[in-house]
Design a protein around this motif. Sequence first.
Motif, mmCIF file in Angstrom:
data_model
loop_
_atom_site.group_PDB
_atom_site.id
_atom_site.type_symbol
_atom_site.label_atom_id
_atom_site.label_comp_id
_atom_site.label_asym_id
_atom_site.label_seq_id
_atom_site.Cartn_x
_atom_site.Cartn_y
_atom_site.Cartn_z
ATOM 1 N N VAL A 372 0.938 -1.045 -0.075
ATOM 2 C CA VAL A 372 -0.028 0.023 -0.021
ATOM 3 C C VAL A 372 0.867 1.163 0.118
ATOM 4 O O VAL A 372 2.135 1.209 0.554
ATOM 5 C CB VAL A 372 -0.718 0.051 1.230
ATOM 6 N N THR A 373 0.308 2.146 -0.828
ATOM 7 C CA THR A 373 1.339 3.607 -0.730
ATOM 8 C C THR A 373 0.585 4.588 0.025
ATOM 9 O O THR A 373 -0.726 4.767 -0.370
ATOM 10 C CB THR A 373 1.435 4.016 -2.165
ATOM 11 N N VAL A 374 1.203 5.063 1.012
ATOM 12 C CA VAL A 374 0.704 6.015 2.105
ATOM 13 C C VAL A 374 1.729 7.348 1.916
ATOM 14 O O VAL A 374 2.880 7.156 2.027
ATOM 15 C CB VAL A 374 0.418 5.557 3.506
ATOM 16 N N GLU A 375 0.905 8.315 1.540
ATOM 17 C CA GLU A 375 1.873 9.659 1.361
ATOM 18 C C GLU A 375 3.124 9.171 0.608
ATOM 19 O O GLU A 375 4.262 9.450 1.083
ATOM 20 C CB GLU A 375 2.364 10.188 2.878
ATOM 21 N N HIS A 376 2.889 8.704 -0.556
ATOM 22 C CA HIS A 376 3.907 8.487 -1.433
ATOM 23 C C HIS A 376 4.947 7.549 -1.288
ATOM 24 O O HIS A 376 6.040 7.387 -1.899
ATOM 25 C CB HIS A 376 4.746 9.749 -1.937
ATOM 26 N N LYS A 377 4.827 6.804 -0.012
ATOM 27 C CA LYS A 377 5.949 5.595 0.311
ATOM 28 C C LYS A 377 5.204 4.671 0.294
ATOM 29 O O LYS A 377 3.866 4.233 0.654
ATOM 30 C CB LYS A 377 6.192 5.957 1.837
ATOM 31 N N ARG A 378 5.901 3.443 -0.065
ATOM 32 C CA ARG A 378 5.447 2.155 -0.205
ATOM 33 C C ARG A 378 5.429 1.445 1.215
ATOM 34 O O ARG A 378 6.590 1.412 1.641
ATOM 35 C CB ARG A 378 6.296 1.316 -1.208
ATOM 36 N N HIS A 379 4.336 0.509 1.546
ATOM 37 C CA HIS A 379 4.548 -0.201 2.915
ATOM 38 C C HIS A 379 3.798 -1.631 2.300
ATOM 39 O O HIS A 379 3.376 -1.698 1.367
ATOM 40 C CB HIS A 379 3.455 0.420 3.914
ATOM 41 N N THR A 380 3.608 -2.398 3.306
ATOM 42 C CA THR A 380 2.879 -3.731 3.183
ATOM 43 C C THR A 380 1.922 -3.613 4.459
ATOM 44 O O THR A 380 2.351 -3.143 5.746
ATOM 45 C CB THR A 380 3.668 -4.713 3.039
ATOM 46 N N VAL A 381 0.889 -4.210 4.001
ATOM 47 C CA VAL A 381 -0.036 -4.670 5.314
ATOM 48 C C VAL A 381 -0.535 -6.179 4.976
ATOM 49 O O VAL A 381 -0.214 -6.787 4.122
ATOM 50 C CB VAL A 381 -1.247 -3.774 5.206
ATOM 51 N N THR A 382 -0.949 -6.594 5.987
ATOM 52 C CA THR A 382 -1.265 -8.148 6.020
ATOM 53 C C THR A 382 -2.734 -8.359 5.122
ATOM 54 O O THR A 382 -3.580 -7.464 5.270
ATOM 55 C CB THR A 382 -1.562 -8.624 7.448
ATOM 56 N N ALA A 383 -2.704 -9.236 4.294
ATOM 57 C CA ALA A 383 -4.029 -9.732 3.594
ATOM 58 C C ALA A 383 -3.860 -11.210 3.735
ATOM 59 O O ALA A 383 -3.202 -11.930 3.683
ATOM 60 C CB ALA A 383 -3.661 -9.295 2.260
ATOM 61 N N THR A 384 -5.215 -11.320 4.269
ATOM 62 C CA THR A 384 -5.428 -13.002 4.566
ATOM 63 C C THR A 384 -6.018 -13.652 3.234
ATOM 64 O O THR A 384 -7.109 -12.829 2.619
ATOM 65 C CB THR A 384 -6.527 -13.014 5.537
ATOM 66 N N VAL A 385 -5.561 -14.610 3.037
ATOM 67 C CA VAL A 385 -6.253 -15.485 1.573
ATOM 68 C C VAL A 385 -7.491 -16.079 2.108
ATOM 69 O O VAL A 385 -7.887 -16.588 2.944
ATOM 70 C CB VAL A 385 -5.301 -16.518 1.204
ATOM 71 N N SER A 386 -8.394 -15.764 1.100
ATOM 72 C CA SER A 386 -9.645 -16.351 1.261
ATOM 73 C C SER A 386 -9.873 -16.772 -0.369
ATOM 74 O O SER A 386 -9.653 -16.842 -1.211
ATOM 75 C CB SER A 386 -10.794 -15.357 1.358
ATOM 76 N N LYS A 387 -11.484 -17.399 -0.364
ATOM 77 C CA LYS A 387 -12.002 -17.746 -1.738
ATOM 78 C C LYS A 387 -12.097 -16.394 -2.320
ATOM 79 O O LYS A 387 -12.427 -15.327 -1.932
ATOM 80 C CB LYS A 387 -13.245 -18.589 -1.527
ATOM 81 N N PRO A 388 -11.957 -16.295 -3.809
ATOM 82 C CA PRO A 388 -12.282 -15.297 -4.445
ATOM 83 C C PRO A 388 -13.937 -14.675 -3.799
ATOM 84 O O PRO A 388 -14.164 -13.525 -4.069
ATOM 85 C CB PRO A 388 -12.439 -15.542 -5.843
ATOM 86 N N GLN A 389 -14.815 -15.566 -3.821
ATOM 87 C CA GLN A 389 -16.156 -15.036 -3.782
ATOM 88 C C GLN A 389 -16.490 -14.449 -2.163
ATOM 89 O O GLN A 389 -16.395 -15.275 -1.230
ATOM 90 C CB GLN A 389 -17.364 -16.182 -3.868
ATOM 91 N N PHE A 390 -16.671 -13.287 -2.126
ATOM 92 C CA PHE A 390 -16.430 -12.432 -0.514
ATOM 93 C C PHE A 390 -18.163 -12.587 -0.171
ATOM 94 O O PHE A 390 -18.372 -12.507 0.940
ATOM 95 C CB PHE A 390 -16.022 -11.180 -0.396
ATOM 96 N N TYR A 391 -18.992 -12.229 -1.187
ATOM 97 C CA TYR A 391 -20.388 -11.871 -0.946
ATOM 98 C C TYR A 391 -21.429 -13.046 -1.739
ATOM 99 O O TYR A 391 -20.895 -13.043 -2.845
ATOM 100 C CB TYR A 391 -20.690 -10.495 -1.368
ATOM 101 N N ASN A 392 -22.213 -13.449 -0.959
ATOM 102 C CA ASN A 392 -22.992 -14.604 -1.671
ATOM 103 C C ASN A 392 -24.376 -14.633 -1.047
ATOM 104 O O ASN A 392 -24.700 -15.733 -0.219
ATOM 105 C CB ASN A 392 -22.154 -15.943 -1.697
ATOM 106 N N PRO A 393 -25.061 -13.581 -1.076
ATOM 107 C CA PRO A 393 -26.651 -13.642 -0.391
ATOM 108 C C PRO A 393 -27.330 -15.069 -0.721
ATOM 109 O O PRO A 393 -27.457 -15.327 -1.788
ATOM 110 C CB PRO A 393 -27.169 -12.287 -0.962
ATOM 111 N N GLU A 394 -28.245 -15.164 0.258
ATOM 112 C CA GLU A 394 -28.868 -16.449 -0.016
ATOM 113 C C GLU A 394 -30.086 -16.120 -1.126
ATOM 114 O O GLU A 394 -30.044 -17.067 -1.875
ATOM 115 C CB GLU A 394 -29.745 -16.602 1.334
#
Lengths: 403, 514, 529
Positions: A372-394
């Motif tokens: 992620v870039t904050v104020e023109h500087k590059r950082h990293t943050v944690t990202a948790t792996v999931s299935k691609p489908q985040f939203y699936n209403p009944e």
Amino acid sequence: MPIKSPFFPRTSQLCTSMYWKEWAGYHAVSSYGTLHDVEYFAFRYSAGLLDITPLFKYKITGTDSASFLSRVMVRDISQLKIGRVTYCCWCNEDGKVVDDGTVMRRGENEFFVTSADPCFSWFSRFTRGYDVEVNDISDQIAGLAVQGPTSRDILKKFCDVDLDSLKFFSTTSAKVKDFEIYISRTGYTGDLGYELWIENENALTLWDLIMDYGKSYDLRPAGLAALDVTRVEAGLILKDVDYYNALHTLIEDRMSSPYEISLGWTVNLERDPFNGQAALKAEKQAGSNWAIVGLDIDWVEIEELYNRHGLPPEVGSTAWRDSIPIYVDSSMNKQIGYATSGTWSPILKKNIALATIEKKYDQIDSKLQIEVTVEHKRHTVTATVSKPQFYNPERKTSNPVKS
Amino acid sequence: MNDKYDIIVIGGGHNGLTAATKLAKNGKKVAVIEKRQALGGIAAGEEFHPGYKSTGLIHDTSTIRMSVVKSLNLKDFGLNIEEKRPNTTILGSSGECIELSDNIEETCQEISKYSNKDAEAYKDYRSFIASIRPFVDGLMNEMPPDLIKLGTKDLWTLLKKAIGLKRLGNKTMLEFLKVAPMSVADFINERFETEFLKAGLVAPAIYHSYTGPWSSYSTLNLLLWECASANSIIGGPQALVTALEKAAIAVNVDILTNCGAKQVLLDDNNEVMGVLLADDKVVQAPIVASSCTPLVTFYDLLKPNQIEYSLEHSIKHYRSRGTAVKVNLALNKALSLNGLSNIEYARTGNSIDEMEKSFDFVKYRKFSVTPILDIHVPSVSSPELAPENHCVVSVIAHFASHELEGGWSEDPKKVFGQNVIQTLEQYSPGISNSVVGMEVLSPQDLEERYGLANGQVYHGEHAVDQILTRPIPSCMRYSTPISGLYLCGSGSHPGGGITCMPGALGSEAILKNR
Amino acid sequence: MSKRYDSIIIGGGHNGLICAAYLAKAGRKVLVLEKRHVLGGAAVSEELYPGFTFSVASYVVSLFRPHIIRELNLAKHGYEIIPMDCSFLPLPNGDSLARWADPQRSRREIARFSQKDAETYPEFSRVMTHMGKLAKAVIDHPAPDITSMNPRELANIFRLGRTFKGLGPELLHLNTKLVTMSALDFLDLWFESDVLKAPMAVSGIIGTFQGVRSPGTAYVLLHHYMGQLDGSFRSWGFSKGGTGGVSLACASSARSYGAEIRTEAAVQQVLIKNGEARGVVLENGDEILANSIVSNLDPNRTYLKMVGESELDDEVVKEIKRYKLRGSSGKVNLALDRVPEFSCRPGDGDHIRGDVAIAPSIDYLEKAFDQAKYGEFSTRPYINAVIPSLTDPSVAPPGKHILSCFVQYAPYHIKEGAENWPKYREAFGDAVVDTMAEYIPGLKDMILYRQVLTPWDIEQTMGLTEGNIFQGELSLEQLLFQRPLAGYAKYKTSINKLWMCGSGTHPGGGIMGAGGELCAKTMLNARAI
């Protein structure tokens, strides 16, 4: 110089923002208003109306239609029942994806196929020896997507068919006024919704009907910006963003197999020869190199980064489509993939992304680092792996009346 | 007939028979299946008019490879072959004649009747051919390196070829590299001055090709032919077929005629398991060698989804455009050409530009009004082909489009046949009156009778790209992407004509791979 | 005789000027001698009619090597290219095809004739980009000499071999086809519609004495795709102020590095002593000495006129006489008093701001070639026309326009003999105007001035032997290590200290600049001066 869809007389009046894009050679509304949020919420809380005419549409007829399509597609289309739709992709002989789309079986010997890229030439290459005719009806047929929780109620107002019992991924014809429309319960929002196919000359009448009846159900015309947020939430991949058409890429690194773009479930390997079969069998055995996964990007860490600069956390209001590096750890020494699209999900209250990563890192719940870039500087943050489908209403797949 | 073999060879032409015999000699159980009643394919003699027989569709037997004749002991089976090219007379339209023979001195003397300069030039020309022959022979007699995959071994073979080329000496090598891409018109014009001689010399370069003498790369074809043409079979192609048949039977090859193949059968892994015959009988074999054209092999003998698109596409664009019509004539007396009788082989053309103009017709889907003739009078050495004192004339006439405007119905065939006779009148006045029978085979007839795509006699044009990786890169070493399916016909290296080499090399590939 | 030069360059064409610039940049004392009053050779602009500046011969720029622009700082010296957006094909039946830079727009245009072709079009471009990579490896270096067993040459061959192998099997095979097939057969691998194939196939015949069905023409087709390689550069464009602008930029760059350039200084002969070039003799009798001489002229003129047979080995004379020139094209330049509008698509829109091809069918092109084969000019020729005044107002007065027509076939060797071309010049011009008038109603009434250049005229004015615009046929036996002669293909000639830098050297014709650049670099590397 893009051309105008049959709905242009209406969409151009409504698009007060003047935010347009080019979609497959058509003018397409990006968002009707300056901000697309209301259009997004229409998709999720009431209904959105989207012009999907720019999709390519094909009518496949002839006694060998089913076996022909089974040869072209990674799915065994001969198993598809009349009135049903299937989503799948098609490959070249090296097992690399050319395009994806839906196949609807309208009759024993008639199919309706939609695609993102022009595929007439591609399909025609495989017709030798089959009693089949491929007709490009892209320019004759207009398409409208009515998507959202109230979509069924709106359509019920003017369609003469029993929509309560129309199942997810099923189709039906309906009579509206004096003309016919073809309805499929499909969509690109991951919600309850329908796609309507209609002859160009009746397109405006249909638009007006839907807008009229839709008023009482908070229906809104919606553009591609809102759609993009919904499709990332639903984990639906997009050609030219999350993967490329193998016929149009210059290097092999840019080509993908169905297994590598989360479409392995659409492949039926053990059957008569089809395009890419040998290569896909080999890949299945040897294992794939890449996988598309969902990423849940840690909000607290983002907030923390912004805090350090004395800023409140900023997230773009629109979905993004840049290539963002994914690392194995925060040292940023080892890049193992890249995110291709992402968004802040207003409904999930999460920062999410779709990413292509090395297959060996695709375990659900494992932690990776995204740049992620904050104020023109590059950082990293944690990202948790999931299935691609985040939203699936009944409601997406359910029916009020059990049939 | 059994129902199980080691190898089934589809097509009983000269290449199919060669392949089968070679395989059987190596202990394999082999069957040859031939659709027609007669063996031989384009090499088979036919009775085209009651009492008159031809010796085969094409009559040039000079390119037969001696290595095949020897390895199959064909002489023991009655083949009468001379290891010198047959005398061929070049005819001019004003009564001129030059007889080209294997004896260069004699030929030069013939030529010097018209031009001393050309006689000298011919000597140089022949010595140039002689200097490149070892290199060209090397190319023709061996399996080609895989120019496409270019593995280490292929690179090594390629290097050896390059060294072979260098071994010719820088001067010859440079001359070869310089002239090979040239148009044969330029190549011959640079050397010779007598028009009808020039026409006669360029003729073999454009036979059965979709090029005129002014087309680039036609020199390469001429050089290949000149290097290969070194023998003559008495009795023509049919005599070769007869010997080949005996040789095959001697090693227990099962020869099945009237037995067409409907389909090559593949198992679940897309590997060959046998052949489905026209009568729906199945013959099993783990290996099938097809001497049919590439188009027939991949399009007709396999199901569409059994070949990948890239293969289908390359086969579809493998250029195979017939440009010749075969005319068989039955004459009630001996043929004399420009006043000479007993001529067995002759060529016409008159001038390079006339030949080019003749080619121009095919570009516009028409046929030539004054065709170029490649003439063989087999009855000179085999009088039994015709009633006593009568004669058989085999003419291959260029140029005629395979996609003739309006189609090849009876009328255009009649007109073209008349064009051929009118042209012959120039060399043999009054010949029309002695014609008692005539057969005209259009490219379409050739396709129907022999399964030649568009009537292309060589199973595909001899164009550079189709010579280097014949027929297509993935099949250039006789094996195909279908496991167990091999090619052994003229569509494979070193190409069409009566060489028997594709059959011989195809069988070698099979023996090597298993 | 005043001062001694390190190098004298005979001919101020773009290659000569580029060669001069590179040599001068390396600190050498260089003199360029141009016969005419204007610089540029075939890349020349001339005001032939008041207010109208014509790109007399060469008229579009596509292949110019981008690194030359950088290295010689040409942008600063006035190198300006206006990109062309469209290729337009009017058809006799009132229809037309415009191919645009916008892919979707092109797809819709082509789909009117063949939908399959429309969709295959991007695939074709993709493959040609791959092929172009290979071509780049070939054109940006001197051609390896296969007769040599010198390790450096072997390394060069190996490097090329690796590039080839890197293509992979499929493309490698395609490459074989590309070198040997006819433009038409090659296009047949992709396309079915004549309307698309004809205007594409002509790229394979421009400047050659070949038809679209002639084997080997597919290679010339590739030449036209090479411009696409260089990423940010649009493939085709007009030079601002006419094509001469390119030459003037090169000249200005050369001067900035100290090169001296003289016009109206025609060289009569190269001075040769003991088999070594020592200087030149001008037509006015002046002698100028130099340590090396570079000829920008074609190989025929360089060897047979500038040097002379008496100074050459018999073998070289024989080979140079075999070198095929055979000009096949002419040029008709028109000054018009208004915009020429095409009846099939009227108006002065973007469709006529690129190039316009008169190539309605394959048969049309072949018939045009057939006439040429037998020594006549085509009465209905292939024409590539441009109206540069629509995008560059500097070349014509306001509201007035230039219609510049490249015409093929006009064979140098007509039946009556090349020297009789002047008798047929106006008839040839009429054939071109008649052909154009079939598509542009009223064309004849718009013409203010007409210039007709036959191959004979091109030879006489520009010194291109037999009027060949590429200084030699682009056929395989005259390319690579054989351009112009095997053994003398690396800018060196058979005469010591005499070099060549024109289109008659590797990599061949077109406004590429590669000959001039590679010649200079070869000379400098060899420490020849």
